[in-house]
Design an enzyme around this catalytic site. Structure first.
Site, short mmCIF file in Angstrom:
data_model
loop_
_atom_site.label_atom_id
_atom_site.label_comp_id
_atom_site.label_asym_id
_atom_site.label_seq_id
_atom_site.Cartn_x
_atom_site.Cartn_y
_atom_site.Cartn_z
N HIS A 1 -21.03 23.16 90.53
CA HIS A 1 -21.87 22.08 91.05
C HIS A 1 -22.84 21.59 89.97
O HIS A 1 -22.95 20.39 89.70
CB HIS A 1 -22.64 22.57 92.27
CG HIS A 1 -23.62 21.59 92.81
ND1 HIS A 1 -23.37 20.80 93.92
CD2 HIS A 1 -24.88 21.24 92.40
CE1 HIS A 1 -24.41 20.02 94.16
NE2 HIS A 1 -25.35 20.28 93.25
N GLU A 2 -23.55 22.54 89.36
CA GLU A 2 -24.55 22.15 88.37
C GLU A 2 -23.90 21.56 87.12
O GLU A 2 -24.44 20.65 86.50
CB GLU A 2 -25.43 23.34 87.99
CG GLU A 2 -26.26 23.89 89.14
CD GLU A 2 -27.19 22.84 89.76
OE1 GLU A 2 -27.57 21.87 89.07
OE2 GLU A 2 -27.53 22.99 90.95
N HIS B 1 -23.52 18.03 87.50
CA HIS B 1 -24.72 17.27 87.14
C HIS B 1 -24.80 17.04 85.63
O HIS B 1 -25.26 15.99 85.18
CB HIS B 1 -25.97 17.98 87.63
CG HIS B 1 -26.24 17.84 89.09
ND1 HIS B 1 -26.23 16.62 89.73
CD2 HIS B 1 -26.54 18.76 90.04
CE1 HIS B 1 -26.51 16.79 91.01
NE2 HIS B 1 -26.68 18.07 91.23
#
Length: 710
Positions: free
Chosen positions: A500-501, A504
């Site tokens: 997920h990160e 980003h």
């Protein structure tokens, strides 16, 4: 995730406080390929000079405490100089070049310098440096706040906007955002009203702090005999303090409460703990929240809005309270049939265990966990053995490189704040163009910020003379280092979080907005989590899960197909019921901030059985008194997490599910969704990519399709 104005800085500070189609290889072949070609050669290492010599990077590493404070002073002095120069432009002489361009270039130039001052408090190994960084942040925050209240600069920007000089769409949007930021601080009001706006802001901050402080100060505990805690592991009981009478003291801190509600076999104990948890700060925080909501409504009305929710939602993707309420009610009603089936199963299980005792909200976690243990052959602890950190990282890198047409090159001997830090250059695979850089700060250490997150260190932008500044990001994680030659092994939840990160990171690096204000992660707060939420799905698909897994003693042995299937079912286990609980709190948050004179206690009492399929609120509890998200950080915006998840599901299912490494679709996502950043309306972005407006139906269908009853 972020608000208007200096939102990226808030990501690093205040928020942290509070491919072309490829032949799919599977099994041992896939892991052997991965081990030989990916882990060794796909991440190319190129000897480089120290990071300070890298092109396009203005972020400064390893500043001393005194250097940080001096740099903060220079940042403030330069900012004041530019704002003074803009303010001095006669109103009949305003141009893009003498008003807008200086402000835009100041933002772009100063952002990496500001981050050079404030990021060390998160990662530095020196206590002295961390303290200086926190001090510098306060000074810079105060200066930024004062700049947002400069009436002289506002008048000049307003005069330029009124002039109607031709600008491109992104520049026009930038001017609109500048004006909006000033006006959300009351600069379009009379002096008397501006003073009242500032007074109310201070009152709101004070009340928000008081609400959270009351919860933090709460030291309530409940005493139990050992037999009343049956089902809780001995290791947990050892962590509990014992009273003089030999009883165990269970505090109302979340880790104690969650353990009891999930594992304790005794229904009466679960009920007592849930009731005590729901009664925390009952009278005190109810009064604080009532005053806080009233102050927010007054504040919003002064600024020309009907209520606080209108003010909060105006710059967000959702736009209006009515849209949010409609969204939440549609989600809730669409999932009611599935949630009823889920609840009926839990009620039957309790009846088998505990007889005719009524089922309450305090039973949800325990019986959900019990069903999951019966239905899914999942040992999440043992699963760690299939996720050695370097293999997971290599797999994630392969997915992102193949999907989005990227090439990562590790920079050897990069200038960094700790020997564990790794740094990478990111290039476009086709053209070879440098897109940016990122740091990985993966391992836990003393003094380091304790959560997993991505911090923008420098935003991409294009200067007035055409020079481009490349983005730079930092991924902070909290993994354990290798011990005694045994590689660091990740829990599955850590794998999902890492992917997920990293989503980003790629979102930040692929943003091609010209203005720093719209670059990196400075996008609509309702939109910012959507790309990373889309990419989480690769953790639940067998093909991609095999790319990021392998038994730590023999990485040619990937995770088994049956476990992949179980993980996906586990993801959707009782998801309708769980989501309804979240919708309940989101509805409460939205209603109190969009209507005045609401009886807060009665509202929750009314909403609870309506949303939760007849389950009443626990007697004597007042959830409104212990719901910090509506007090600070997410007021009138609690819905945003569900919003992101719904639209991410639509994107993944419609575009990616049948081609997990389809670079054609991946490049469309990169150019249509990631590249525009905050410079384009999010609904426009998603509609352009999907070929239609985004819909909630795919999200609902996924829940039903993956449920235990399908």
């Amino acid at each position: 995730m972020e608000s208007e104005g200096n939102s990226e800085k808030k990501l690093s500070s205040s928020k942290l406080k509070k491919g072309s189609n490829i032949i799919p290889l599977t099994g041992a072949a896939a892991l052997l390929t991965l081990a030989v070609s990916l882990a060794i050669t796909a991440i190319n290492k190129r000897r480089n000079s120290k990071r300070k010599d890298l092109p396009g990077c203005n972020f400064r590493v390893n500043l001393s405490a005194s250097e940080i404070l001096k740099l903060a002073d220079r940042i403030i002095a330069k900012s004041k100089e530019v704002h003074d120069a803009v303010a001095s432009v006669p109103l009949d002489k305003v141009t893009y070049k003498n008003v807008i361009s200086p402000l835009a270039e100041l933002e772009a130039q100063q952002f990496p310098l500001v981050q050079s001052c404030v990021v060390p408090k998160l990662v530095s190994t020196s206590d002295k440096v961390r303290k200086a960084s926190a001090e510098a942040e306060k000074k810079i925050d105060a200066h930024i706040c004062s700049c947002s209240k400069r009436e002289d600069v506002y008048c000049v920007v307003k005069a330029f906007a009124a002039k109607g000089e031709w600008m491109g769409p992104e520049a026009r949007h930038y001017v609109h955002c500048l004006l909006k930021e000033f006006e959300r601080n009351g600069l379009n009001l009379t002096a008397t009203k501006r003073e009242e706006v500032q007074r109310l802001k201070a009152q709101i901050d004070e009340l928000s702090f008081q609400y959270v402080q009351n919860l933090n100060d709460d030291s309530t505990s409940v005493l139990f005999h050992e037999n009343e805690l049956a089902g809780l592991p001995a290791e947990f009981l050892k962590t509990l303090e014992k009273a003089e009478n030999g009883m165990f003291r269970v505090t109302l801190k979340s880790h104690h409460v969650a353990a009891v509600l999930e594992l304790c076999k005794i229904g009466k104990t679960r009920r007592l703990v849930a009731m005590a948890y729901g009664k925390r700060c009952g009278k005190a925080n109810l009064s604080v929240l009532e005053d806080l909501v009233q102050a927010r409504h007054k504040f919003a009305r002064l600024l020309g809005y009907s209520n606080y929710a209108e003010y909060a939602l105006n710059p967000r993707m959702a736009k209006t309270p009515s849209k949010v309420l409609e969204f939440l009610e549609d989600i809730s009603s669409s999932l009611s049939d599935l949630a009823n089936k889920e609840l009926a199963m839990l009620k039957e299980l309790k009846k088998q265990d505990e007889g005719e005792l009524p089922f309450g909200v305090e039973d949800l976690l325990y019986y959900v966990k019990k069903v999951e243990q019966q239905e899914f052959d999942l040992d999440l602890g043992a699963l760690k053995q299939y996720f050695p950190v370097n293999l997971v990282l290599s797999g994630i890198f392969k997915i992102f490189q193949d999907l989005f047409g990227l090439r990562f090159e590790e920079i050897a001997d990069a200038d960094a704040w700790h020997s564990d830090i790794r740094m990478f250059s990111v290039f476009d695979l086709s053209s070879g163009e440098l897109l940016g850089y990122f740091y990985l700060d993966m391992y836990t250490r003393e003094g380091k910020y304790g959560q997993t997150c991505v911090v923008a260190l420098q935003n991409g932008s294009v200067a007035f003379n055409g020079a481009r500044q490349v983005p730079l990001a930092l991924l902070i994680s909290q993994l354990q280092t290798d011990i005694g030659g045994i590689p660091s092994l990740l829990r599955f939840t850590e794998v999902v979080s890492l992917l997920h990160e990293f989503g980003h990171v790629v979102q930040h690096l692929c943003n091609r907005a010209s203005f720093a204000r719209f670059s990196g992660l400075r996008v609509d707060p309702d939109f910012v989590e959507i790309p990373a939420k889309v990419l989480e799905n690769w953790c639940y698909e067998s093909f991609s899960l095999k790319l990021i897994s392998g038994f730590h003693q023999d990485i040619t042995m990937p995770i088994e197909d049956e476990i992949c299937k179980s993980l996906k079912k586990w993801r959707y286990s009782f998801s309708a019921l769980k989501l309804k609980q979240e919708v309940l709190y989101c509805l409460f948050d939205q209603i109190i901030h969009s209507a005045e004179n609401v009886d807060i206690f009665e509202l929750f009492k009314h909403l609870h059985p309506k949303v939760m399929l007849g389950l009443p609120m626990l007697e004597g509890t007042n959830p409104a008194s212990c719901f910090p998200r509506c007090a600070i950080g997410y007021e009138a915006a609690c819905y945003s997490r569900i919003w992101s998840e719904v639209f991410a599901a639509d994107i993944f299912t419609s575009k990616f599910r049948d081609g997990l490494l389809n670079q054609h679709v991946g490049m469309q996502f990169r150019t249509k969704v990631l590249a525009p950043g905050g410079a384009k309306d999010p609904i426009e972005i998603l509609s352009d990519f999907l070929g239609r407006e985004p819909s909630i139906q795919t999200f609902i269908d996924n829940k039903i399709e993956c449920s235990l009853w399908h």
